[in-house]
Scaffold this motif. Structure first.
Motif, short mmCIF file in Angstrom:
data_model
loop_
_atom_site.label_atom_id
_atom_site.label_comp_id
_atom_site.label_asym_id
_atom_site.label_seq_id
_atom_site.Cartn_x
_atom_site.Cartn_y
_atom_site.Cartn_z
N GLU A 195 24.38 12.81 88.17
CA GLU A 195 24.58 13.46 86.93
C GLU A 195 23.48 13.30 86.01
O GLU A 195 23.26 14.37 85.17
CB GLU A 195 25.94 12.84 86.18
N VAL A 196 22.93 12.30 86.17
CA VAL A 196 21.60 12.24 85.22
C VAL A 196 20.63 13.04 85.84
O VAL A 196 20.03 13.51 84.98
CB VAL A 196 20.98 10.56 85.30
N ALA A 197 20.36 13.19 87.14
CA ALA A 197 19.33 14.32 87.72
C ALA A 197 19.60 15.43 87.03
O ALA A 197 18.73 16.51 86.93
CB ALA A 197 19.42 14.16 89.10
N ARG A 198 21.15 16.01 87.10
CA ARG A 198 21.24 17.32 86.89
C ARG A 198 20.93 17.59 85.02
O ARG A 198 20.60 18.47 85.03
CB ARG A 198 22.84 17.52 87.04
N ILE A 199 21.59 16.70 84.52
CA ILE A 199 21.15 16.64 83.13
C ILE A 199 19.86 16.61 82.63
O ILE A 199 19.10 17.84 82.04
CB ILE A 199 21.61 15.54 82.45
N ARG A 200 18.83 16.06 83.38
CA ARG A 200 17.27 16.03 83.27
C ARG A 200 16.80 17.36 83.85
O ARG A 200 15.70 17.95 83.31
CB ARG A 200 16.69 14.79 84.10
N ALA A 201 17.27 17.88 85.01
CA ALA A 201 16.78 18.91 85.59
C ALA A 201 17.18 20.32 84.59
O ALA A 201 16.20 21.15 84.29
CB ALA A 201 17.47 19.48 87.03
N SER A 202 18.26 20.35 83.97
CA SER A 202 18.85 21.25 83.19
C SER A 202 17.75 21.34 82.01
O SER A 202 17.45 22.51 81.24
CB SER A 202 20.01 21.42 82.77
N GLY A 203 17.33 20.08 81.42
CA GLY A 203 16.77 19.77 80.16
C GLY A 203 15.25 20.35 80.38
O GLY A 203 14.58 21.07 79.53
N ARG A 204 14.64 20.26 81.82
CA ARG A 204 13.41 20.75 82.04
C ARG A 204 13.43 22.08 82.18
O ARG A 204 12.28 22.98 81.60
CB ARG A 204 12.72 20.06 83.13
N TYR A 205 14.43 22.81 82.47
CA TYR A 205 14.48 24.08 82.56
C TYR A 205 14.71 24.80 81.11
O TYR A 205 13.80 25.95 80.97
CB TYR A 205 15.73 24.74 83.66
N ALA A 206 15.30 24.12 80.55
CA ALA A 206 15.64 24.82 78.96
C ALA A 206 14.27 24.53 78.44
O ALA A 206 13.64 25.54 77.60
CB ALA A 206 16.44 23.90 78.26
N GLU A 207 13.33 23.56 78.58
CA GLU A 207 12.06 23.45 77.76
C GLU A 207 11.03 24.72 78.44
O GLU A 207 10.26 24.90 77.52
CB GLU A 207 11.29 22.10 78.37
#
Length: 209
Positions: A195-207
């Protein structure tokens, strides 16, 4: 009385409590909120913070001792914890403490306690023991499942985002944390890590957008 910190939710003062140096946390009234609603919010958050601290204490996680609290005035009077915070420790190269942080966070999560703000400045080494402060954004959850794992992941991501600032050392520092966390959470740690990996991946995409 000396102002120590002023945040969006509360003001922190250093005060004298019968000869002891203590910390006074006061959730000030917000003029932009309806007075009745404002009172209920500040009262509930004050009670919630003390409950979270009590639960952490029962789990063997050091927190500041609470000397007195008044939900009606939204005030908590607690122990002044003096020492170096985790940011200072990491800047001094004392990386091994991250494994202990992982163990303690895992212990809280295993019992359903979410800290809410795992910034390095909220973890203090005092008397050779790590002490967690500021449970104002924390909560307690029962049971286990994807929704709870997501909440744990969000909790951890606050710390990981701070560790990102250490450049080439960041992955090593995170690995120390995860080592301790896995020790406490066993097989559930893998679910939280995903779940951490998903959160961080979506955060990088948003950036990137």
């Amino acid at each position: 009385m000396r102002l120590l910190a002023k945040g969006a939710e509360a003001e922190i003062y250093v005060v004298d409590w019968f000869g002891l140096q203590a910390v006074l946390k006061w959730r000030k009234p917000k003029a932009y909120r309806d007075p009745t609603l404002d009172y209920q919010i500040r009262r509930r958050r004050t009670i919630n913070e003390v409950r979270n601290m009590h639960m952490a204490h029962t789990l063997g996680v050091r927190v500041p001792a609470v000397y007195f609290f008044d939900p009606e005035r939204a005030v908590i009077l607690m122990e002044y914890v003096e020492g170096k915070n985790l940011r200072d420790l990491l800047n001094a190269g004392r990386y091994h403490y991250l494994r202990a942080v992982g163990v303690l966070v895992g212990r809280m999560h295993k019992a359903g306690l979410i800290h809410g703000d795992l910034a390095p400045t909220n973890i203090i080494l005092a008397g050779g023991e790590l002490c967690f402060i500021d449970f104002g954004l924390g909560e307690q959850r029962k049971g286990w499942g994807k929704k709870v794992a997501v909440l744990y992941a969000r909790d951890i991501n606050v710390l990981l985002r701070n560790l990102d600032l250490y450049g080439e050392r960041a992955d090593f520092l995170k690995s120390l944390f995860w080592e301790g966390y896995r020790e406490e959470m066993s097989e559930k740690a893998a679910v939280v890590e995903r779940e951490v990996a998903r959160i961080r991946a979506s955060g990088r995409y948003a950036e990137r957008l």
